[in-house]
Design a protein around this motif. Structure first.
Motif, PDB file in Angstrom:
ATOM      1  N   UNK A   1       0.060   4.225 -14.934  1.00 22.30           N
ATOM      2  CA  UNK A   1      -0.689   3.512 -13.913  1.00 22.30           C
ATOM      3  C   UNK A   1      -0.288   2.034 -13.892  1.00 22.30           C
ATOM      4  N   UNK A   2      -0.198   1.444 -15.055  1.00 24.94           N
ATOM      5  CA  UNK A   2       0.189   0.032 -15.148  1.00 24.94           C
ATOM      6  C   UNK A   2       1.569  -0.190 -14.525  1.00 24.94           C
ATOM      7  N   UNK A   3       2.535   0.649 -14.869  1.00 25.84           N
ATOM      8  CA  UNK A   3       3.890   0.487 -14.333  1.00 25.84           C
ATOM      9  C   UNK A   3       3.883   0.637 -12.816  1.00 25.84           C
ATOM     10  N   UNK A   4       3.144   1.622 -12.304  1.00 27.08           N
ATOM     11  CA  UNK A   4       3.053   1.813 -10.851  1.00 27.08           C
ATOM     12  C   UNK A   4       2.467   0.570 -10.180  1.00 27.08           C
ATOM     13  N   UNK A   5       1.454  -0.027 -10.803  1.00 30.28           N
ATOM     14  CA  UNK A   5       0.858  -1.253 -10.243  1.00 30.28           C
ATOM     15  C   UNK A   5       1.878  -2.389 -10.179  1.00 30.28           C
ATOM     16  N   UNK A   6       2.778  -2.458 -11.155  1.00 31.63           N
ATOM     17  CA  UNK A   6       3.735  -3.555 -11.245  1.00 31.63           C
ATOM     18  C   UNK A   6       5.003  -3.324 -10.404  1.00 31.63           C
ATOM     19  N   UNK A   7       5.117  -2.138  -9.794  1.00 35.59           N
ATOM     20  CA  UNK A   7       6.289  -1.822  -8.953  1.00 35.59           C
ATOM     21  C   UNK A   7       6.395  -2.865  -7.853  1.00 35.59           C
ATOM     22  N   UNK A   8       7.611  -3.375  -7.624  1.00 37.07           N
ATOM     23  CA  UNK A   8       7.800  -4.398  -6.594  1.00 37.07           C
ATOM     24  C   UNK A   8       8.975  -4.069  -5.707  1.00 37.07           C
ATOM     25  N   UNK A   9       8.829  -4.473  -4.456  1.00 37.78           N
ATOM     26  CA  UNK A   9       9.905  -4.378  -3.497  1.00 37.78           C
ATOM     27  C   UNK A   9      10.356  -5.802  -3.235  1.00 37.78           C
ATOM     28  N   UNK A  10      11.604  -6.129  -3.554  1.00 34.85           N
ATOM     29  CA  UNK A  10      12.068  -7.522  -3.443  1.00 34.85           C
ATOM     30  C   UNK A  10      12.214  -7.974  -2.000  1.00 34.85           C
ATOM     31  N   UNK A  11      12.363  -7.052  -1.081  1.00 33.28           N
ATOM     32  CA  UNK A  11      12.542  -7.406   0.325  1.00 33.28           C
ATOM     33  C   UNK A  11      11.208  -7.378   1.079  1.00 33.28           C
ATOM     34  N   UNK A  12      10.101  -7.406   0.353  1.00 34.14           N
ATOM     35  CA  UNK A  12       8.779  -7.310   0.971  1.00 34.14           C
ATOM     36  C   UNK A  12       8.343  -8.647   1.492  1.00 34.14           C
TER      37      UNK A  12
ATOM     38  N   UNK B   1       1.469  18.319 -19.954  1.00 36.48           N
ATOM     39  CA  UNK B   1       0.085  18.179 -19.502  1.00 36.48           C
ATOM     40  C   UNK B   1      -0.873  17.840 -20.639  1.00 36.48           C
ATOM     41  N   UNK B   2      -0.679  18.416 -21.820  1.00 36.23           N
ATOM     42  CA  UNK B   2      -1.604  18.143 -22.925  1.00 36.23           C
ATOM     43  C   UNK B   2      -1.462  16.712 -23.435  1.00 36.23           C
ATOM     44  N   UNK B   3      -0.375  16.028 -23.115  1.00 39.04           N
ATOM     45  CA  UNK B   3      -0.151  14.637 -23.526  1.00 39.04           C
ATOM     46  C   UNK B   3      -0.424  13.637 -22.401  1.00 39.04           C
ATOM     47  N   UNK B   4      -0.657  14.129 -21.188  1.00 37.49           N
ATOM     48  CA  UNK B   4      -0.767  13.253 -20.023  1.00 37.49           C
ATOM     49  C   UNK B   4      -1.831  12.171 -20.191  1.00 37.49           C
ATOM     50  N   UNK B   5      -2.958  12.519 -20.763  1.00 39.22           N
ATOM     51  CA  UNK B   5      -4.014  11.513 -20.931  1.00 39.22           C
ATOM     52  C   UNK B   5      -3.560  10.356 -21.817  1.00 39.22           C
ATOM     53  N   UNK B   6      -2.604  10.590 -22.708  1.00 34.58           N
ATOM     54  CA  UNK B   6      -2.080   9.529 -23.568  1.00 34.58           C
ATOM     55  C   UNK B   6      -1.140   8.581 -22.827  1.00 34.58           C
ATOM     56  N   UNK B   7      -0.575   9.036 -21.696  1.00 32.67           N
ATOM     57  CA  UNK B   7       0.384   8.235 -20.944  1.00 32.67           C
ATOM     58  C   UNK B   7      -0.164   7.723 -19.615  1.00 32.67           C
ATOM     59  N   UNK B   8      -1.316   8.226 -19.209  1.00 30.75           N
ATOM     60  CA  UNK B   8      -1.868   7.868 -17.900  1.00 30.75           C
ATOM     61  C   UNK B   8      -1.955   6.358 -17.707  1.00 30.75           C
ATOM     62  N   UNK B   9      -2.525   5.646 -18.672  1.00 30.08           N
ATOM     63  CA  UNK B   9      -2.704   4.189 -18.539  1.00 30.08           C
ATOM     64  C   UNK B   9      -1.359   3.471 -18.426  1.00 30.08           C
TER      65      UNK B   9
ATOM     66  N   UNK C   1       0.840  -1.205   0.000  1.00 33.14           N
ATOM     67  CA  UNK C   1       0.000   0.000   0.000  1.00 33.14           C
ATOM     68  C   UNK C   1       0.869   1.246   0.000  1.00 33.14           C
ATOM     69  N   UNK C   2       0.368   2.269  -0.668  1.00 31.45           N
ATOM     70  CA  UNK C   2       1.097   3.521  -0.734  1.00 31.45           C
ATOM     71  C   UNK C   2       0.186   4.662  -1.118  1.00 31.45           C
ATOM     72  N   UNK C   3       0.797   5.749  -1.489  1.00 33.00           N
ATOM     73  CA  UNK C   3       0.067   6.957  -1.858  1.00 33.00           C
ATOM     74  C   UNK C   3       0.382   7.299  -3.305  1.00 33.00           C
ATOM     75  N   UNK C   4      -0.681   7.462  -4.094  1.00 28.29           N
ATOM     76  CA  UNK C   4      -0.559   7.863  -5.493  1.00 28.29           C
ATOM     77  C   UNK C   4      -1.092   9.290  -5.602  1.00 28.29           C
ATOM     78  N   UNK C   5      -0.287  10.158  -6.165  1.00 32.45           N
ATOM     79  CA  UNK C   5      -0.690  11.551  -6.373  1.00 32.45           C
ATOM     80  C   UNK C   5      -0.604  11.839  -7.864  1.00 32.45           C
ATOM     81  N   UNK C   6      -1.706  12.326  -8.431  1.00 32.56           N
ATOM     82  CA  UNK C   6      -1.741  12.728  -9.831  1.00 32.56           C
ATOM     83  C   UNK C   6      -1.901  14.238  -9.857  1.00 32.56           C
ATOM     84  N   UNK C   7      -0.986  14.907 -10.546  1.00 25.59           N
ATOM     85  CA  UNK C   7      -1.024  16.364 -10.646  1.00 25.59           C
ATOM     86  C   UNK C   7      -0.909  16.768 -12.110  1.00 25.59           C
TER      87      UNK C   7
END
Length: 176
Positions: free
Chosen positions: A165-176, A154-162, A121-127
């Motif tokens: 988001x996917x990469x953030x979901x796949x982030x892993x901590x090996x010592x978890x 900013x005008x391209x952000x909607x093209x990269x959001x998905x 669990x963590x904190x996601x901030x979108x600005x």
């Protein structure tokens, strides 16, 4: 004269309110099309960045270029081959002993709003402002603070959001 000042003051307040509401509405409209549910990760060839110093990893598109890693080996940044202003970056840092916050304290204090596929669990901030849109993930595990960020114009952000988001979901901590 007092009536004129009150009218101008009221107009200013209405303008400020309308400007703030329109900014929020614009952000919501922009993010409305940014749901991560229909992202096709299988259409991308991936590589995985692994950081041995802090024990974290995340996927990145294989055709993205890495920037020079800092000498302290705290993380890395990758840029898009189509636009070098689009980047993904992951890094970590040791928390000073007198400021160590546990995962539970962090979740209570900051209102955890995101969970990786690994279950961290963590904190996601979108600005999104006039120039830059970013998505920043912050996680705490043990004495380490982990960060991941995707950023674009900013005008391209909607093209990269998905993608972000996917990469953030796949982030892993090996010592978890």
């Amino acid at each position: 004269m007092a009536t004129a000042n009150k009218t101008c003051s009221l107009r200013r307040r209405i303008y400020r309110f309308a400007a703030s509401v329109s900014g929020v509405i614009a952000l919501l409209i922009m993010l409305w099309g940014c749901t991560a549910n229909d992202f096709n990760a299988g259409a991308i060839t991936w590589k995985t960045y692994s950081n041995s110093r802090y024990g974290f990893e995340f996927p990145y598109p294989s055709n993205w270029t890495s920037l020079a890693a800092p000498e302290n080996d705290d993380g890395i940044a990758f840029i898009s081959p189509q636009d070098n202003s689009v980047e993904i970056r992951g890094w970590a840092s040791q928390q000073p002993p007198n400021s160590i916050v546990t995962e539970q304290e962090f979740a209570k204090k900051i209102n955890s709003n995101f969970q990786t596929a690994q279950g961290v669990s963590g904190v996601m901030v979108v600005e999104v402002d006039e120039r830059v849109g970013s998505m920043t993930l912050t996680l705490i595990h043990g004495q380490v603070k982990y960060y991941w960020r995707g950023r674009s114009k900013s005008q391209e952000f909607q093209n990269y959001y998905r993608l972000f988001y996917y990469i953030a979901e796949q982030y892993q901590i090996s010592k978890f």
